[in-house]
Design an enzyme around this catalytic site. Structure first.
Site: not given
Ligand code: ISL
Ligand code: CA
Length: 581
Positions: A34, A36, A40, A109, A218, A277, A350-351
């Site tokens: 959309n 923005d 999404d 998640d 998480d 995780e 994503h981290d």
């Molecule tokens: O990238 C890190 C910080 O140095 C990792 O230690 C990360 O925080 C850790 O893998 C935990 O990650 C998960 O919980 C976090 C969130 O920011 C991350 O995106 C998620 O994958 C808190 O919820």
């Molecule tokens: Ca969007």
């Protein structure tokens, strides 16, 4: 594939997900329907055929719940709804149905170490004060003995947060501090409180009733803290104490996960997928978490191999990676969880920085080939492989010019804290360029158009300028692309039992350039040999006996010659051979 198995299998290799490949979607950066500037649910729906073509079995969605987005949705203010940024619950139901129609599954998640500070549980806990009914849903403590509350150093203990600064924030109104291992907008839930645990279980059952197929949990090994919350050791050069021994795999962690299994998964009619995780988890602990007879989790994400290229200064203290260290670590996990338990396999998420930039070679000459090599090595290990969006295209780290190019709270806080303590800004930026989580969060590269086909508006974070070279449209049209190579590897997992069931044996563990191993499956009588040249130079290797006339299963260099002894591998060449054994 075997779906809908109602009972826990005697061995994980019999569970449906042992033949599955999981694809992680970071919704904010996947596809914006959309204009923005933010991805999404409708955007995902429109791209499902792409994922079906890739052949993945399961989609894991990073959080899509209502959130103030202090940490891009890992700070949840309502567990049972969808953030309007991403759509509605009705959109979610349509997405889930469309995923199921294509024979795929969907995993949510689950972020329950902490909530957002805007979650009604927390606002009640804070605003109703020490006598309020939700006070002990979170972790509140008075100032350190003899210290003036709210003054520097008066925090209840010395722990440093993952996102810089102390893990405590002072609430003036009640005169106490609350604990947050992550940002101050992510207060930790108090898992000691059985009412909290019951509320989490009820929420999980609600999503399962909606039809989701499991959870990625998480930082779930951080939910049990050492009673008394003792100070941590202050390592040399650190600004805060290291609290991790007091919250990584704490005293009640197995009890909590076994209880969750009983309350949520045990009687569920469908066989689900659960992956925890777990920063800092050891092989020994992981074995306990994933031993099917203990009924805790199916698999865990461990962090050892993504910590090998950092120095004592932490994740932004970048060091070269030694291949021998990588092999020793991954090999130990293969052996450690070989008989009992199950591995999850990943290079990035994503981290983490982009895999090809970190473990491969993202120069134009070897980018695609080294990305295929990494895929080959990972997908041939024993365990369940995870593909992070864009990895199947060899998306690489982006270019960050100044701090204004970053969006991630971790990067911004680190920059602020370090420069405030007099660290040279160029040095701080150098670490961030390699390791910032924003490298993984630039938008998915669909085509060559202005914002890579991600959005018709202005993206929340700039697209990587290299999308003119690396994008899905071009790769779908090219049979030799990284995308089609991933597609073939994923298909192999569905057809070649040795990938799922075979024993793992590392070869040449001391070699600094060769990653080689075998997978042997007695039941089907097959053996696979994987050879990967981690470097830009030719490499001549001795073969184990009897592989000269084996069949090539897959290789990243076209027109490969038959194996000879000795055999020369070209730069970043990876090949898999198969024989009857
Ligand atoms: O990238 C890190 C910080 O140095 C990792 O230690 C990360 O925080 C850790 O893998 C935990 O990650 C998960 O919980 C976090 C969130 O920011 C991350 O995106 C998620 O994958 C808190 O919820
Ligand atoms: Ca969007």
């Amino acid at each position: 594939m075997r779906f809908d198995v109602p009972e826990i299998e005697a061995t994980p290799a019999d569970a449906w997900w042992s033949e599955a490949v999981v694809y992680q979607i970071y919704p904010r950066s996947f596809a914006d329907s959309n204009a923005d500037g933010i991805g999404d649910l409708q955007g995902i729906i429109e791209r499902l055929d792409y994922l079906a073509q890739l052949g993945v079995d399961v989609l894991w969605l990073s959080p899509v719940y209502p959130s103030p987005h202090d940490d891009n949705g890992y700070d949840i203010s309502d567990y049972q709804d969808i953030d309007p940024l991403f759509g509605t619950l009705a959109d979610f139901d349509r997405l889930l149905a469309a995923v199921h129609e294509r024979g795929m599954k969907l995993v949510m998640d689950l972020v329950v170490n902490h909530t957002s500070d805007e979650h009604p549980w927390f606002t009640a806990s804070r605003d109703e004060g020490p006598q309020g009914s939700k006070r002990d849903w979170y972790i509140w403590r008075p100032a350190r003995e003899g210290m003036e509350p709210g003054t520097p150093g008066a925090e209840p203990n010395n722990w440093g947060s993952f996102f810089s600064g102390p893990t405590w924030t002072y609430d003036e109104k009640s005169g106490e501090y609350y604990l947050h291992l992550f940002s101050r907008k992510q207060p930790d839930l108090n898992w000691e409180n059985p009412t909290v645990r019951q509320a989490v279980h009820a929420m999980m059952r609600w999503w399962l009733d909606r039809g989701v197929d499991g959870f990625r949990m998480d930082v779930v090994n951080l939910i049990s803290k050492t009673p008394g919350l003792p100070d941590g050791i202050v390592h040399e050069g650190a600004l805060h104490g290291d609290g991790s021994p007091h919250y990584i795999c704490g005293p009640r962690i197995h009890e909590y996960l076994a209880e969750m299994h009983r309350e949520v998964f045990e009687d569920h009619p469908r066989r689900l997928l659960t992956v925890g995780e777990m920063p800092g988890v050891t092989v020994e602990e992981a074995k306990l978490f994933t031993d099917p007879s203990r009924r805790e989790l199916d698999m865990v994400f461990q962090f050892e191999h993504v910590g090998l290229d950092q120095g004592p200064g932490g994740k932004f203290d970048v060091r070269p990676l030694k291949l021998t260290d990588l092999k020793a670590s991954l090999g130990r996990w293969q052996t450690g969880l070989g008989e009992t338990g199950w591995n999850s396999l990943y290079w990035n998420n994503h981290d983490q920085p982009r895999a090809v930039s970190r473990f491969g070679d993202d120069s134009p000459a070897y980018r695609d080939r080294s990305a295929k090599l990494l895929a080959t090595v990972l997908h041939l290990h024993r365990g369940t492989p995870y593909v992070y969006q864009g990895e199947e295209l060899a998306m690489a780290n982006t270019r960050f010019t100044s701090i204004d190019d970053f969006r991630d709270i971790e990067s911004l806080n680190y920059h602020r804290e370090q420069t405030a303590h007099g660290v040279d800004e160029e040095q701080v930026l150098a670490g961030l360029r390699h390791r910032s989580r924003d490298n993984a969060r630039t938008p998915m590269q669909w085509d060559t158009s202005q914002h890579a086909g991600f959005t018709a508006g202005t993206p929340w974070i700039a697209v990587n300028p290299d999308h003119t070279r690396t994008n899905a449209k071009a790769q779908l049209a090219d049979p030799d692309s990284v995308f089609h190579y991933y597609r073939r590897l994923i298909a192999l997992r569905h057809t070649e039992p040795a990938l799922t069931h075979g024993d793992f044996q590392m070869l040449h563990p001391d070699h600094e350039q060769l990653y080689a191993f075998t997978r042997h499956d007695a039941a089907s009588g097959t053996e696979l040999l994987v050879l990967a040249n981690f470097g830009p130079a030719d490499l001549t290797v001795d073969l184990p006996d009897g592989w000269e006339h084996s069949e090539t299963l897959i290789a990243n260099v076209p027109a490969t010659t038959p194996l000879s002894a000795p055999h020369t591998l070209r730069p970043w060449e990876a090949r898999v051979h198969r024989r009857n054994a």
